[in-house]
Structures are given as structure tokens and as C-alpha cells.
Design a protein around this motif. Sequence first.
Motif, PDB file in Angstrom:
ATOM      1  N   ASN A 167       3.046   7.688  -6.127  1.00  0.00           N
ATOM      2  CA  ASN A 167       2.312   8.925  -6.453  1.00  0.00           C
ATOM      3  C   ASN A 167       2.967  10.156  -5.849  1.00  0.00           C
ATOM      4  N   ILE A 168       3.381  10.020  -4.579  1.00  0.00           N
ATOM      5  CA  ILE A 168       3.914  11.180  -3.859  1.00  0.00           C
ATOM      6  C   ILE A 168       5.304  11.552  -4.340  1.00  0.00           C
ATOM      7  N   ALA A 169       6.119  10.546  -4.520  1.00  0.00           N
ATOM      8  CA  ALA A 169       7.530  10.816  -4.816  1.00  0.00           C
ATOM      9  C   ALA A 169       7.988  10.049  -6.049  1.00  0.00           C
ATOM     10  N   PRO A 170       7.381  10.342  -7.213  1.00  0.00           N
ATOM     11  CA  PRO A 170       7.834   9.635  -8.413  1.00  0.00           C
ATOM     12  C   PRO A 170       9.259  10.064  -8.754  1.00  0.00           C
ATOM     13  N   GLY A 171      10.058   9.122  -9.173  1.00  0.00           N
ATOM     14  CA  GLY A 171      11.420   9.450  -9.570  1.00  0.00           C
ATOM     15  C   GLY A 171      12.378   9.687  -8.419  1.00  0.00           C
ATOM     16  N   VAL A 206      -3.566   1.280   7.542  1.00  0.00           N
ATOM     17  CA  VAL A 206      -4.825   0.733   7.034  1.00  0.00           C
ATOM     18  C   VAL A 206      -5.180   1.334   5.681  1.00  0.00           C
ATOM     19  N   THR A 207      -5.045   2.657   5.559  1.00  0.00           N
ATOM     20  CA  THR A 207      -5.416   3.282   4.294  1.00  0.00           C
ATOM     21  C   THR A 207      -4.229   3.401   3.356  1.00  0.00           C
ATOM     22  N   GLY A 208      -3.032   3.381   3.908  1.00  0.00           N
ATOM     23  CA  GLY A 208      -1.854   3.588   3.084  1.00  0.00           C
ATOM     24  C   GLY A 208      -1.635   5.050   2.731  1.00  0.00           C
ATOM     25  N   ARG A 255       0.832  -1.211   0.000  1.00  0.00           N
ATOM     26  CA  ARG A 255       0.000   0.000   0.000  1.00  0.00           C
ATOM     27  C   ARG A 255       0.864   1.257   0.000  1.00  0.00           C
ATOM     28  N   ILE A 256       1.822   1.262   0.913  1.00  0.00           N
ATOM     29  CA  ILE A 256       2.627   2.479   1.048  1.00  0.00           C
ATOM     30  C   ILE A 256       3.552   2.654  -0.150  1.00  0.00           C
ATOM     31  N   ALA A 257       4.079   1.532  -0.640  1.00  0.00           N
ATOM     32  CA  ALA A 257       4.946   1.616  -1.823  1.00  0.00           C
ATOM     33  C   ALA A 257       4.163   2.204  -3.008  1.00  0.00           C
TER      34      ALA A 257
END
Lengths: 93, 542
Positions: free
Chosen positions: B79-83, B123-125, B72-74
Motif C-alpha cells: 500500500n505504502i510503496a506500490p511499484g 503487531v499491527t503491521g 503483515r509488513i509486506a
Amino acid sequence: MISLVHRVRATGPLVSRIVAALVGGYALAALFSVAVLALPLSRPQAVLTGMLASFAIYAGAVIWVFAVRSALKAWAGLLIVAAPLVPLAWSVS
Amino acid sequence: MNTDDDVRVEGPGIRQSMSSLHTWAGLLLGWVLYAMFLTGTVSYFKDELSQWMRPELARLSQVPDRAVVAQRIADELGNIAPGTSQWSIRLPDERNNSANVFWRTAPRNPGQRGFGEASFDPVTGQRVTSRGTLGGEFFYRFHFQFHYMPVVWGRWLAGIAAMFMLVAIVSGVITHKKIFVDFFTFRSGKGQRSWLDAHNALSVFGLPFHFMITYTGLVTLMAMYMPWGEMAAFKSPAERQQLNAELTAFIQPGKPTGQKAPLASVEDMVRQAQERWGRDNVGRITAVHPGDAAARVSVARAESGRVSMSPQYMEFEGATGKLLTVREAVGAAAETRGVLYALHLGRFSDTETRWLYFLVSFMGTAMVGTGLVMWTVKRRQKLPDPDRPYFGFRLVERLNIASIAGLSIAMTSFLWANRLLPHPMEGRADWEINAFFIVWGLALLHALMRPVKAAWVEQLWTASALLLLLPILNALTTQRPLWRSLAEGDWVFAGMDIMCWALALLHAVLAMRTARQAANAPSRRRANRPTPMTVASSEGAR
């Protein structure tokens, strides 16, 4: 002037011991941690062994410096222990 | 501060010289040591403190499957930190209700390293938003690097203080000829003797722990304190990497290929680690160059269930998920270091062991505290004019008050600030810390201005009141008052409230005892009795 001489006489040995403990003790521990590299261990293990043991050496040196009867003896003891370590440390660096 | 102790250094007896060494090694950095000991002691519950300081984050009654959480977090990090060139997730566990994540960002200035950091809901990631706070991390960091000074200076100061402590412990043991007899001796209500007996009992009971914690504390930062062997042994960064590999699970990032390739299933990688080490025994997941064909992922074993911090991890090829290596052993010296490191942090411990750590470490704090107070108690009787003590004596006396009673007030104020500062607020986490130091500074001012006994009593009562009222403040400012915590079996919050009251009681008892001593003070019976001989022999008995 005379009182100054007297003062140095009185506090000199104590100051000398404090320097021997703080600086001399650290120098001996540092020297030991390098000399350990001469042991037949892989380099990383030898380095870590030296680091791990160095604080015991340092503490032991401080105890020695304050346990013996005179400041002169304190320095002499540190130098006697350092003497065989110097060539070892020299050989590996 | 010229007492007969100084002169005795040149004297004949080893016990006398060790006694002087013990006294001065203990005193000179005693206040620093006391603060390190106390903040270090509470850091055994650092994760619980952090939970308490983020009351918005719901309690995690059951830790979800770590493999699912990791995936989930990966995904969210994509999305948050592409690249990003690297990210690292510390998975939640029984003591952490959120996953702690950091990732590298493009540096703002060349040569600098930028990174982002956030807590994620398992839970939500998703990223969680809670009040700005450093949480229990503040006490933890303070205990070895202090604050308002470069980290390196703080760590050197901590190292020097630890070295003084080590010398104080060894010289204290040598001084102490009847170590076990004295352990069973407690002469209550006898002024100096009682302080001496308390100091002895605290020191002897916890001696193996005090020695261990001091030595292992030095070991945690030994590469900084004793870099000479490393400098002599390794000439190139590549050689140095051999050493680092023995110490951390950090994968040296290679060069990215520039060819895009999505990360394979992180869940599967964690599953393999779970099969190897157990379902709940996976700690940190690190990816370098995620999204690139050259990506690597490491899954590290958690710290529970083994008393060692040496790196154990599985390394995977990021794009394919192929297992590349499993590392589960390091060299003998590295393993020794790993064990000593783990002993210091105590992260392997279950709840019972953790409490034992806390209690014995608390005794260590009290050992330093009683030692500091004893310095003044012993000398007060020998003062030429008890109404006008010399400067050094007054300095020690006042610093004792601020660093012992004042620290209790400051630490509790830090927790008060956590509940009282508005949120959101710019620089909130920093202001919690500023509050800690402002209050500590005020405590020092108070200690300097008030008569000694009054200062002790007033500060101890202040600490007691702040601790007593903290659970009430918590009930008023959060949705998690004691009755609800108890009903829900939330032992982090309930334990915190109860612990505050226990500590409030301790401070109240100390305040009352000190006040009673103050009442007896004018009729100090032994004020002029001890001759230098009896003082010397009592020192020898230590």
C-alpha cells in the motif's frame, strides 16, 4: 644558514622515518595486497586475503621503521621486502 | 613538544624507540580514539538505547512469530510503496521492538537514488510514529564516521586512528618487558606510578580484546582502505559482483519484465527459513521488483547463534514462492572476514557476552584515557617552570579535559535533548545531535578558560549530576519511570536508569579523587626528583 643545516641534520632522519612509516608502510601493504593475487586462489578469495592481511603488514612495517638503528636501514628494509612483490603484482594486474 | 623522547628515536635501544613510538602514536590521535572507543562501547547496547530514545513504542514482552510479521509488513508495503524496485525489512527480535524497513522510491533527480525508511509495529503491521531521533544509531555511526563531514572523510579518519591504535598496541607490548608481573602490580596513590600501573593493568587485561577490536575495526572497512587488490583483480562490474556475493546477501536486481504478478506468500518463505535455521533465527527479508513477474525475495539468517557476518540466505522466486537457491557457505577468506566482522560488532552475543563486551571495551576506553592523562602527568614533573608550561603541554592538558570529561557531558546531553526537545519538531533528530556537539564545544571552551584542576573537577561533577538526574527526567517526561519498569520487568528502561546512576557514581568518584589531588598539588614531592635516567627506566618498564 648554518643553523638551518643543523636543524635538517637533527630532524631529517626522524622526518624520513615518519614518511617511511606512513607512506612507505601503506605502499608496502598495498603492494602486498595486489601481489597476493598471484596465489593459487580464486580471485575473490585472493582479494580478500590481501585486504585482511594488509593491516598486519602495515603495522609490521611501521614497527620495523622505528625499531632499526637508522632511517636509511628503515627504508632499505621496506625496499628489500617490496622487491620480490613488485614482479608478482606486475604479473597479475 | 620537543622532549627527550623525540631524540631517543635515534638512540640505540629498541625498547626506548618503541616507547617513543607508543607515546606518539597513542597521543596524536588519542582524543579521536578515546571518542571512538567510548561511543563504540555504548554501541554494544545500540538497540537498547534506540528503544530508550523512543519511549512511545511499547515494550515487546514477546516477539511475535516472524513469519506472520513479515507478511503483515509486506502487505502494508504494497500500500505504502506500490511499484518500488526494492524493499527490505529487518524483523524485530529480542532487542528490537519494531521492524526497520526501507524501500526505494523514484529518484527526484536523475542519477540519484531515493529511498524511504520507517519503523513498523510488528503487531499491527502499521508504520509507527515516534519522536524524531537517530537513537543509539548516532553513537554507532559517530564511532566510525563522525559527523558534520562527508562520510568518506570520517571513515578515513577512523581508519587512520585505528591504524595508529594498532601500532600503539604492538609497540606498547614490545616496550613492556615485564608484562605479567606488572599486571599484578598496583601502586595506589603514587602519582605517575599509579597512572602507569592503571594504564598497564587496563591494557594487559584487555589486550586480546583491544588487539582484536582494533584489527577487526579495520577489517569492517577494509575494501575502502585497501581497494588496490580489488581494482587489479576485477575489470568489469560483473566480475566485481563475484566479490560482493561473498560479502553480502544482496541480490543483484535483474530487469523487471513489466508484467504484473503479485508477490507469493512471504509468510511461507519465512517459514521455510525458520525450518532451516530455527524459529527465531531469521533476520532480514529483501524483495527486488515486488509485484513484477521477475520479482526475487531473499530471506537471510539472523546474526545470533553464529559468530559470522557472512551472507547466509534463501532466495525465492517472488511470483511463485519457489525456492531458487540456498546459500550457506562462502570461501575461506570471505568466511574469515565474516568472523572478524562479527567479532567486532558482537551482535551474536547473548546478554552476558554483551555485558562482557561492554565492560572490556569500557576498559579499553579507560586505557586510552589513562594513557592520555599519563602523557601530562609524566611531563609535568620535568617542566622547567611548572607555572608556565609550554604550549604543547597546555594544549594536551586542555584537550584531555574536553575529550574525556567533556565527552561524558556531551553524550549525556544528547540523551537529555532526546527527552527535552518538543515533538513533533522540524529536524528534531538533527537537533539532538546538534545539542551533543554544542555541549561538547562548550565543554572545550570551559576547559580552555578554567584552571586545569578546577576544569577537571567541575566537568566531572557536571557529568555526574546530568547522569544522576537523567532517570528523574525520564520519570517526569515519559510514562516509564523506574518503579514501573522494575514492576513490569522492563530491563531495557530499568537497566538504562540503573546504568546512569552507576556511571554518575563513577564520575563522582573521579571528581572527588581529582579534587583531592588538587589539594595535594602544591606539595608535589617528586616535583624535582626524577632525573632523565629514572624517567627513562620507568619508560622501559612499561
